[in-house]
Design an enzyme around this catalytic site. Sequence first.
Site, mmCIF file in Angstrom:
data_model
loop_
_atom_site.group_PDB
_atom_site.id
_atom_site.type_symbol
_atom_site.label_atom_id
_atom_site.label_comp_id
_atom_site.label_asym_id
_atom_site.label_seq_id
_atom_site.Cartn_x
_atom_site.Cartn_y
_atom_site.Cartn_z
ATOM 1 N N LEU A 1 0.837 -1.324 -0.093
ATOM 2 C CA LEU A 1 0.117 -0.091 0.095
ATOM 3 C C LEU A 1 1.042 1.407 0.035
ATOM 4 C CD1 LEU A 1 -2.129 -1.183 3.106
ATOM 5 C CD2 LEU A 1 -2.598 -1.556 0.562
ATOM 6 N N GLY B 1 11.900 9.025 0.786
ATOM 7 C CA GLY B 1 11.834 9.155 2.075
ATOM 8 C C GLY B 1 10.578 7.946 2.452
ATOM 9 N N CYS C 1 9.036 3.479 4.899
ATOM 10 C CA CYS C 1 9.243 2.065 4.105
ATOM 11 C C CYS C 1 10.528 2.033 3.237
ATOM 12 C CB CYS C 1 8.013 1.578 3.124
ATOM 13 S SG CYS C 1 6.446 1.787 3.929
HETATM 14 C C1 UGA Z 1 5.865 2.125 -0.699
HETATM 15 C C2 UGA Z 1 5.499 1.224 -1.640
HETATM 16 O O1 UGA Z 1 5.343 2.060 -2.930
HETATM 17 C C3 UGA Z 1 4.321 0.388 -1.189
HETATM 18 O O2 UGA Z 1 3.973 -0.449 -2.321
HETATM 19 C C4 UGA Z 1 4.485 -0.314 -0.162
HETATM 20 O O3 UGA Z 1 3.482 -0.962 0.437
HETATM 21 C C5 UGA Z 1 5.089 0.684 0.617
HETATM 22 O O4 UGA Z 1 5.924 1.415 0.686
HETATM 23 C C6 UGA Z 1 5.321 -0.202 2.086
HETATM 24 O O5 UGA Z 1 6.305 -0.928 2.116
HETATM 25 O O6 UGA Z 1 4.469 -0.125 3.321
HETATM 26 P P1 UGA Z 1 5.130 4.597 0.332
HETATM 27 O O7 UGA Z 1 6.430 4.670 0.924
HETATM 28 O O8 UGA Z 1 3.784 4.908 0.825
HETATM 29 O O9 UGA Z 1 4.930 3.288 -0.592
HETATM 30 O O10 UGA Z 1 5.249 5.543 -0.982
HETATM 31 P P2 UGA Z 1 5.762 5.644 -2.670
HETATM 32 O O11 UGA Z 1 4.553 5.996 -3.517
HETATM 33 O O12 UGA Z 1 6.154 4.345 -2.907
HETATM 34 O O13 UGA Z 1 6.999 6.605 -2.525
HETATM 35 C C7 UGA Z 1 8.104 6.482 -1.745
HETATM 36 C C8 UGA Z 1 9.013 7.705 -1.852
HETATM 37 O O14 UGA Z 1 9.437 7.549 -3.308
HETATM 38 C C9 UGA Z 1 8.506 9.100 -1.662
HETATM 39 O O15 UGA Z 1 9.516 9.837 -1.136
HETATM 40 C C10 UGA Z 1 8.423 9.413 -2.912
HETATM 41 O O16 UGA Z 1 8.085 10.952 -3.184
HETATM 42 C C11 UGA Z 1 9.423 8.929 -3.796
HETATM 43 N N1 UGA Z 1 9.161 8.800 -5.496
HETATM 44 C C12 UGA Z 1 8.181 7.906 -5.537
HETATM 45 C C13 UGA Z 1 9.947 9.602 -6.066
HETATM 46 O O17 UGA Z 1 10.707 10.476 -5.827
HETATM 47 N N2 UGA Z 1 9.584 9.306 -7.566
HETATM 48 C C14 UGA Z 1 8.771 8.471 -8.089
HETATM 49 O O18 UGA Z 1 8.606 8.301 -9.337
HETATM 50 C C15 UGA Z 1 7.938 7.859 -7.067
#
Ligand code: UGA
Length: 439
Positions: A150, A260, A263
Site C-alpha cells: 500500500l 523518504g 518503508c
Molecule cells: C511504498 C511502496 O510503494 C508500497 O508498495 C509499499 O507497500 C509501501 O512502501 C510499504 O512498504 O508499506 P510509500 O512509501 O507509501 O509506499 O510511498 P511511495 O509512493 O512508494 O513513495 C516512496 C518515496 O519515493 C516518496 O518519497 C516519493 O516521493 C518517492 N518517489 C516515488 C519519487 O521520488 N519518484 C517516483 O516516481 C515515485
Amino acid sequence: MKIGIIGTGYVGLVSTVCFASVGHTLVSIDRRDIIVDSLTRGIPTIYEENMESMLQNTIASKSITFSSDFNALKDCEVVFLAVGTPSLPNGHADLSQVFSAIDSLLPIVSLQTMIAVRSTVPVGTISRIRNYLASQGKQAQMLGFCPEFLREGVAISDFLNPSYLVFASEQKEGCLLLQKVYQPIIDKNPEVKIVCCTTYETAELTKYTINSFLATKITFMNQIAQLAQSSGADMSQLISAIGADRRIGDMFLTPGPGFGGSCFPKDTLSLVKCGISYGVDMSVVEAVNHANERHKEYVASWILEELEKHVYVEGKTIAVWGLTFKAGTDDVRDSAAIKIIRSLLIRNIKVRAYDPKGNQNFQQQVGTPNLVLCSTPIEAIINADALVVLTEWPEFSKVDVSLVKSSMNGTQPFVFDTRGILPLQDFKQQGFITYKFGI
Ligand code: UGA
C-alpha cells in the site's frame, strides 16, 4: 468473517476499515487507550484520503470494535499483526513488537485461529515465529504471512484494487484461509494475480525486493536527472522515451528531492542486513541508500549554490512548500525536507515552511527558532527571498502566481521546483528567476 488486527498505524488502520467495508467484522487492537478512544469516536489518528468517512461509516454499521484488550480477539478466524518493525540503530529491524503481540495473543486464541503477519519483516522471521510457537507447545497453530503493498496517500484505493496479492503459509489450508479473507476484494478485481508461496522466505523476500527495486529505480532516475541538469538534457523527453519501453515501464521514474517515508529507507537498509546475515553481497541496494542520502545533499547544495550566484544567503528568508515525504500523507518520516531544511538553517537562513498536513509532525522533528511553520502557502512566502517546493501537493500547482510574486521580497525572487509541479512559465513571466530539478 470475524477478523482481528493488532496495530493501528497506516497498515493496520487501512486494513481494518477496508476489510470492514467489504463485509467482515473487525476487532482492532492498540495498547494505547488514547488511540482507541479517538478511533472509537471516528477520529482517524493518521491522515489518509477517504479514511475519515470510511471509518465513520464502518463504525456506524457496527462492523468495527476498537479495544486495548487482547481478549476482544477471542473467536477471530484470522488475527493480522500490523505492528511496527522500525530500524534499530544497527540497521536491523526491531521485532520486539511482533513477538510481544504474539505473546499476548497465544493465551487467547485457539490453534485454529490463524496468526497472519502483515508487518514487513526480515527474511527468516516467520520461520523464527513458527519455531517460537513450537517451543511454546503450539506447533499446530495456524500461521501465515501476508505482506502489504500500500502506498501512503492512496492506501485505501491500493487495498481495495490490488493488482497482486502475496500469501504464504506452510500449512495446507493456510493460503486458502487468507484467500477467503480477501475473497470480496478478489471478486471485485478478477484480474488480480494471487501468488501463494509455499515458504515464508519467498514472501518475505518478495516484499523487500519490490520496495528495494522501486527505491533503486527512483534513485537511478535522480542521478540521471543530475546528469541531465549538468549536461542540458531534457528529463521530460527522456522519461517519455524510456517509459515507453515495456521492459522498464512508465511508473516510478519521476525525479525528486530523494525518497523518504517509513518503508523504502527502512526496507532497503534491512535488506542489506539480511544479505549480511546470509553472507550474500547486497552492494546494489547498499549503494542506493548512500546515493539517496547524497542526493538530498545535492539538492540542498544546488539550491544554495544557485542562490549564491546572485545574493549573500546568510540572513535571507526561504519559503518551503511541502514537508511530508510525498503528497497525500501527514508522514514526515525520513522526508527529504528534513535534511534539506537543516542544510538551509545551518547557513543561518530563516525558513518559513508550509505543508497541508505535515506541519505538526515536522515541528516535532525539526523545531528551531529559525524555522517558522505557517498555516497557508501565502503566509509562508511573505517577505521570502526564495521559494522551494519539496512535495508534490496539487494545491501548489494552482497558486495565484501574481499573489505569490507580490507577497515575496524584491523584484526578482527565486523559485526552485524539485517536483516538477509548478507552472514555471507563469512564474518566469512574473519576473521570477526559476529553477527546476528533473521534469
Ligand atoms: C511504498 C511502496 O510503494 C508500497 O508498495 C509499499 O507497500 C509501501 O512502501 C510499504 O512498504 O508499506 P510509500 O512509501 O507509501 O509506499 O510511498 P511511495 O509512493 O512508494 O513513495 C516512496 C518515496 O519515493 C516518496 O518519497 C516519493 O516521493 C518517492 N518517489 C516515488 C519519487 O521520488 N519518484 C517516483 O516516481 C515515485
